[in-house]
Design a protein around this motif. Structure first.
Motif, PDB file in Angstrom:
ATOM      1  N   ALA A   2       0.688  -1.244  -0.009  1.00 47.96           N
ATOM      2  CA  ALA A   2       0.145  -0.120   0.028  1.00 47.96           C
ATOM      3  C   ALA A   2       0.824   1.469   0.030  1.00 47.96           C
ATOM      4  O   ALA A   2       0.277   2.471  -0.119  1.00 47.96           O
ATOM      5  N   TYR A   7      -0.771   1.968  -6.208  1.00 51.14           N
ATOM      6  CA  TYR A   7      -1.454   0.955  -5.452  1.00 51.14           C
ATOM      7  C   TYR A   7      -2.780   0.961  -6.120  1.00 51.14           C
ATOM      8  O   TYR A   7      -3.710  -0.114  -6.357  1.00 51.14           O
ATOM      9  N   THR A 345     -10.406  -0.594   8.826  1.00 54.40           N
ATOM     10  CA  THR A 345      -9.324   0.163   8.047  1.00 54.40           C
ATOM     11  C   THR A 345      -8.305   0.697   8.931  1.00 54.40           C
ATOM     12  O   THR A 345      -8.705   1.243  10.003  1.00 54.40           O
ATOM     13  N   ILE A 401      -9.343  -6.575   6.343  1.00 53.20           N
ATOM     14  CA  ILE A 401      -8.530  -5.341   6.527  1.00 53.20           C
ATOM     15  C   ILE A 401      -8.504  -4.717   4.987  1.00 53.20           C
ATOM     16  O   ILE A 401      -7.943  -5.010   4.155  1.00 53.20           O
ATOM     17  N   ASN A 402      -9.451  -3.672   4.992  1.00 50.65           N
ATOM     18  CA  ASN A 402      -9.719  -2.972   3.666  1.00 50.65           C
ATOM     19  C   ASN A 402      -8.577  -1.869   3.509  1.00 50.65           C
ATOM     20  O   ASN A 402      -8.672  -0.967   4.113  1.00 50.65           O
ATOM     21  N   ALA A 403      -7.801  -2.188   2.493  1.00 51.33           N
ATOM     22  CA  ALA A 403      -6.679  -1.254   2.270  1.00 51.33           C
ATOM     23  C   ALA A 403      -7.081  -0.285   1.404  1.00 51.33           C
ATOM     24  O   ALA A 403      -7.494  -0.257   0.411  1.00 51.33           O
ATOM     25  N   ASP A 407      -2.470   3.945   2.845  1.00 51.75           N
ATOM     26  CA  ASP A 407      -2.202   3.047   4.272  1.00 51.75           C
ATOM     27  C   ASP A 407      -0.845   2.550   3.927  1.00 51.75           C
ATOM     28  O   ASP A 407       0.106   2.402   2.872  1.00 51.75           O
ATOM     29  N   ASP A 409       2.147  -0.389   5.095  1.00 52.57           N
ATOM     30  CA  ASP A 409       2.338  -1.778   5.386  1.00 52.57           C
ATOM     31  C   ASP A 409       2.362  -2.160   6.993  1.00 52.57           C
ATOM     32  O   ASP A 409       1.848  -2.842   7.539  1.00 52.57           O
ATOM     33  N   LEU A 412      -1.150  -1.556   8.165  1.00 50.16           N
ATOM     34  CA  LEU A 412      -1.927  -2.925   7.851  1.00 50.16           C
ATOM     35  C   LEU A 412      -1.584  -3.912   8.789  1.00 50.16           C
ATOM     36  O   LEU A 412      -2.519  -4.673   9.178  1.00 50.16           O
ATOM     37  N   ILE A 428      -5.809  -9.071   4.409  1.00 41.85           N
ATOM     38  CA  ILE A 428      -5.750  -7.960   3.763  1.00 41.85           C
ATOM     39  C   ILE A 428      -6.513  -8.202   2.335  1.00 41.85           C
ATOM     40  O   ILE A 428      -6.138  -8.720   1.629  1.00 41.85           O
ATOM     41  N   THR A 430      -7.604  -5.976  -1.362  1.00 41.95           N
ATOM     42  CA  THR A 430      -7.471  -4.839  -2.141  1.00 41.95           C
ATOM     43  C   THR A 430      -8.337  -5.019  -3.730  1.00 41.95           C
ATOM     44  O   THR A 430      -8.160  -5.009  -4.569  1.00 41.95           O
TER      45      THR A 430
END
Length: 578
Positions: A2, A7, A345, A401-403, A407, A409, A412, A428, A430
């Motif tokens: 991220a 990203y 998040t 975990i909505n990246a 963000d 790393d 996260l 995580i 994406t």
């Protein structure tokens, strides 16, 4: 990952297009092909154009012989005012199951045009985790919300007509609780005077408007399991009281039959598809503050026989939407969840650190965008409490975990560590950038949790007294020390108990921005008491709701509403919708 500036790149490597552009590029399949993926014969689907359909309720019997899907509810930590991505995660997860060899269906609420044209924008997902066609979903779809508006306002008109002609039931004009609704944010309608003018224009009295999603009719539509049940629920809705305090219902007014006729087609769920052609059932949209905030029972009854997994979304955080899913919707549907997903998040947990202020429509504070996993750790108490809230119902949660592109790393990983320390799986995601492939890890974790099954239990028995039910939710789910009932609330509870409504579940109307009733309290606050100022009855929907704080049921428009950016170009294409 991220930390990379690309990203949020497109799957082809370029910048991520806006949601509407992505939606229009989708390879949408004919709706009958999507119905076949759900296991439905074309005779059970009524097409609304090329890629939208209404599912006949007879489909439940047609699918009855199929094995039920694993049932997964998606909820979240207590959200920021911007939301944490439950809808995109629900859609991404459903797509993700196909990437690991499972079939899935997603069931979500229909967006209200009020927020769509206000500050929130569209509510059909985002990036490469969307349901399409985006424009139709956010603007009318098949007209269900308009049918709710018409049915609700028909009852309002018949109530005032009853007052005007003064026949039959001794309805007290001062005790009428049924207002009117519109599916547009309009603060000027919150409190109005009707019947001004000559006597022929009706009885003059104070009233107001709510947004259609806040209508009890919408909650009824979401909880009814048949036309017969719909008719029964509409008939028992209370519109006011006589001078002696006896409840007056829609049946007493004579409106329930016509209301059912207006809603008969709206009771059929809408079938659409995700960008990856996963079946999606979009139906009903009860207001998340004063109602249960979940999509319809009939959609879940159909989707539960449509594949290996059924993913459904519950509004707001797990203390609100998921608690109501478990204790209101599951009571009505008879379905038992196998697992739950909690969306978290970085920005949400930094928000719960109490160190930052998030304002809708404004950029995040600069300090909030700087790399600082300690800020995340300072807010994980909220995540831990929401994990506990799901477990209180005997259901295993998985943390998604909505990246986001901002963000890091390290941040996260701080969320992953907190989840694993609490003893739950975490992944995580994406999916906004990568579609289903970006939720494959989450799908694997959810599949494992669902395979183990749940030991599902309600938080309280039906026979528990109403005040005790409210106290159970406040102390066990919110973390309150207790409940302070106003004198009016005590009187109302006693009245509902005497009238035979004591067995109903309860829905607590409070802020969605805190586990407490105070939106300024972050994390997992302790040492506070829940104030209940009023308790109201939704006899048709089948619950009692307690008002805690100032809950607006008619939103207002912001200084720069989304509607100001929406237009139609020379080719007839809608622009500016997001």
């Amino acid at each position: 990952m991220a930390t990379s500036p690309d990203y949020m790149a497109d799957q082809t490597g370029g910048p991520l297009p806006d949601n509407l552009t992505i939606a229009r590029r989708a390879d949408r399949r004919p709706i009958m092909e999507i119905a076949a993926r759900l296991g439905l014969d074309a005779s059970y689907v009524e097409p609304y154009g090329h890629d939208v359909g209404k599912v006949d309720l007879r489909a439940r019997e047609a699918l009855a012989g199929r094995s039920p899907a694993r049932y997964v509810v998606v909820s979240a930590i207590t959200p920021t005012p911007l939301g944490e991505g439950k809808t995109t995660t629900s859609i991404g997860l459903a797509q993700g199951f196909h990437h690991i060899g499972h079939s899935a269906t997603v069931a979500i609420r229909q967006p209200s045009m009020g927020p769509t044209l206000g500050i929130k924008g569209g509510a059909a997902g985002g990036g490469y985790s969307q349901v399409v066609p985006m424009e139709r979903i956010n603007l009318h779809l098949t007209g269900d919300i308009h049918a709710v508006t018409a049915a609700h306002n028909l009852l309002a008109a018949m109530v005032d007509n009853h007052l005007h002609h003064r026949r039959g039931i001794d309805l007290d004009a001062e005790s009428i609780v049924w207002q009117r609704v519109a599916d547009i944010n309009d603060r000027a309608l919150r409190s109005i005077v009707i019947g001004l003018g000559p006597r022929t224009d009706g009885v003059t009295r104070q009233s107001g408007f709510e947004i259609t999603a806040a209508s009890e009719v919408m909650a009824v539509l979401a909880l009814a399991d048949s036309v017969v049940d719909l008719r029964r629920r509409l008939g028992r809705m209370v519109v006011g009281y006589t001078h002696r305090g006896a409840p007056v219902t829609a049946e007493d007014i004579g409106a329930a039959g016509a209301m059912t006729a207006l809603l008969k087609e709206a009771l059929k769920p809408n079938l659409l598809q995700t960008l990856e052609n996963t079946p999606a059932l979009i139906h009903a949209g009860p207001f998340g503050n004063i109602a249960h905030g979940n999509s319809s029972v009939v959609a879940d009854h159909i989707g539960i026989r449509g594949g290996d997994f059924l993913i459904t979304e519950a509004g707001f955080g797990a203390d609100m939407g998921a608690e109501r899913f478990f204790n209101i919707k599951c009571r009505a549907s008879g379905l038992v969840p196998d697992a739950a997903v909690l969306v978290a998040t970085v920005r949400g947990l930094k928000f719960h650190s109490g160190r930052f202020k998030v304002v809708p429509g404004k950029p995040l504070p600069a300090g909030m965008q700087a790399e600082n996993p300690d800020d995340v750790r300072a807010g994980v108490a909220n995540l831990v409490k929401q994990i506990d809230n799901v477990r209180a119902h005997g259901v295993t949660p998985v943390v998604a975990i909505n990246a986001f592109p901002s963000d890091y790393d390290s941040e996260l990983e701080a969320i992953r560590e907190a989840a694993e320390s609490a003893g739950v799986r975490a992944a995580i995601c994406t999916h906004v950038r990568d579609g289903g492939a970006g939720a494959a890890e989450l799908a694997e974790a959810v599949a494992e949790a669902a395979q183990a099954g749940s030991d599902f239990r309600f938080l309280y028995p039906s026979e528990m007294a109403l005040d005790a039910k409210i106290e159970r939710i406040a102390t066990r789910i919110y973390g309150a020390d207790g409940v302070a009932f106003s004198a009016d609330a005590r009187r109302q509870i006693d009245t509902y108990q005497r009238q035979g409504y004591g067995d109903l579940p309860v829905c607590i109307a409070k802020t969605h921005l805190s586990l407490s009733s105070d939106p300024s309290l972050r994390g997992a606050p302790t040492g506070w008491t829940l104030p209940v100022r009023e308790v109201r009855l939704s006899a048709g929907a089948g619950f009692v709701y307690a008002l805690c704080g100032d809950i607006r049921t008619m939103p207002g428009l912001g200084a720069e509403p989304a509607a100001a950016s929406i237009d139609v170009d020379d080719n007839g294409e809608i622009t500016g919708l997001f």
